[in-house]
Design a protein around this motif. Sequence first.
Motif, PDB file in Angstrom:
ATOM      1  N   HIS A  46       0.835  -1.212   0.000  1.00 30.81           N
ATOM      2  CA  HIS A  46       0.000   0.000   0.000  1.00 30.81           C
ATOM      3  C   HIS A  46       0.867   1.259   0.000  1.00 30.81           C
ATOM      4  CE1 HIS A  46      -4.221  -1.045   0.165  1.00 30.81           C
ATOM      5  NE2 HIS A  46      -3.962  -2.010   1.024  1.00 30.81           N
ATOM      6  N   ILE A  47       1.908   1.255   0.794  1.00 33.81           N
ATOM      7  CA  ILE A  47       2.800   2.429   0.851  1.00 33.81           C
ATOM      8  C   ILE A  47       3.522   2.622  -0.479  1.00 33.81           C
ATOM      9  CG2 ILE A  47       4.849   3.363   1.985  1.00 33.81           C
ATOM     10  CD1 ILE A  47       3.800   1.983   4.570  1.00 33.81           C
ATOM     11  N   ILE A  48       3.969   1.520  -1.092  1.00 38.20           N
ATOM     12  CA  ILE A  48       4.635   1.614  -2.394  1.00 38.20           C
ATOM     13  C   ILE A  48       3.673   2.157  -3.448  1.00 38.20           C
ATOM     14  CG2 ILE A  48       5.629   0.239  -4.271  1.00 38.20           C
ATOM     15  CD1 ILE A  48       6.858  -1.542  -2.039  1.00 38.20           C
ATOM     16  N   LEU A  49       2.432   1.674  -3.442  1.00 38.43           N
ATOM     17  CA  LEU A  49       1.437   2.177  -4.405  1.00 38.43           C
ATOM     18  C   LEU A  49       1.123   3.643  -4.158  1.00 38.43           C
ATOM     19  CD1 LEU A  49      -0.977  -0.885  -4.563  1.00 38.43           C
ATOM     20  CD2 LEU A  49       0.477  -0.032  -6.405  1.00 38.43           C
ATOM     21  N   LEU A  50       1.122   4.063  -2.916  1.00 36.17           N
ATOM     22  CA  LEU A  50       0.882   5.466  -2.588  1.00 36.17           C
ATOM     23  C   LEU A  50       2.011   6.352  -3.120  1.00 36.17           C
ATOM     24  CD1 LEU A  50      -0.723   7.658  -0.964  1.00 36.17           C
ATOM     25  CD2 LEU A  50       0.739   7.070   0.970  1.00 36.17           C
ATOM     26  N   VAL A  51       3.242   5.908  -2.952  1.00 38.53           N
ATOM     27  CA  VAL A  51       4.389   6.731  -3.336  1.00 38.53           C
ATOM     28  C   VAL A  51       4.627   6.707  -4.845  1.00 38.53           C
ATOM     29  CG1 VAL A  51       6.891   6.979  -3.097  1.00 38.53           C
ATOM     30  CG2 VAL A  51       5.483   6.513  -1.087  1.00 38.53           C
ATOM     31  N   TYR A  52       4.671   5.508  -5.438  1.00 38.71           N
ATOM     32  CA  TYR A  52       5.077   5.398  -6.834  1.00 38.71           C
ATOM     33  C   TYR A  52       3.931   5.530  -7.836  1.00 38.71           C
ATOM     34  CZ  TYR A  52       9.667   4.066  -5.237  1.00 38.71           C
ATOM     35  OH  TYR A  52      10.896   4.072  -4.647  1.00 38.71           O
ATOM     36  N   ASP A  53       2.773   4.989  -7.509  1.00 42.16           N
ATOM     37  CA  ASP A  53       1.646   5.063  -8.446  1.00 42.16           C
ATOM     38  C   ASP A  53       0.647   6.151  -8.076  1.00 42.16           C
ATOM     39  OD1 ASP A  53       2.673   3.111 -10.017  1.00 42.16           O
ATOM     40  OD2 ASP A  53       1.473   1.491  -9.172  1.00 42.16           O
ATOM     41  N   ARG A  54       0.951   6.903  -7.039  1.00 44.45           N
ATOM     42  CA  ARG A  54       0.126   8.025  -6.595  1.00 44.45           C
ATOM     43  C   ARG A  54      -1.338   7.624  -6.343  1.00 44.45           C
ATOM     44  NH1 ARG A  54       3.662  11.167 -10.164  1.00 44.45           N
ATOM     45  NH2 ARG A  54       4.912  12.443  -8.768  1.00 44.45           N
ATOM     46  N   PHE A  55      -1.501   6.551  -5.589  1.00 46.33           N
ATOM     47  CA  PHE A  55      -2.840   6.156  -5.191  1.00 46.33           C
ATOM     48  C   PHE A  55      -3.377   7.191  -4.202  1.00 46.33           C
ATOM     49  CE2 PHE A  55      -4.073   1.588  -6.190  1.00 46.33           C
ATOM     50  CZ  PHE A  55      -3.439   1.615  -7.410  1.00 46.33           C
TER      51      PHE A  55
END
Length: 198
Positions: free
Chosen positions: A56-65
Amino acid sequence: MTFLALMVYAGAALGFIFVTLSLACGLYYLAELVEEHTVAAKKFIKWTLWTVVALHIILLVYDRFPVIRTLFSLACHGWYSLLLRDFPTIELTSPYFVVSCVLTVTDHFMWFFFFARHYHPFSEIATFFGICVWLVPFTFFISLSANEYTLPAFDPTAARRSEDSSPRKRGNLIKSISAYILQKKDEMLPSASARKNF
């Protein structure tokens, strides 16, 4: 309608039956593994939970969720971790379990509405839901029957339950549902021996 079209329907029905039976056998096997190896299952669920949090944190940072939805999902997984305190004993009526169920459904719909408004390929959506939304609740669902087979000496909540004066019998969800259905059937439909007495 041709005979080939009828064969297609019959084949689809057979395929559905085989897939359903295969899924049921797989779930049964996983439940047996959890019952036999509760310590390993607890470690697996804990690592799965932390992996999903990291994703979830990776998706928030890299994919701008979206931040709000991601924070809500992180809060849900934090709440799921509370179920690990008494694992493998999961009480179906405990506030932790009931709130976890509500949070799972809420989290699902929050992400469903996000993906309904923002286009992503189906494979990405299915992967996200399978791993980030449903994987941890699914592992707890699989382990619901494990609490029947734990030894009381190793169960940290056994002392609490023995002090409790409620005489109710513990059982898993499937047994409770089937017992309820059988009880209602006996109430609605008189037995054959009762009909002979008339």
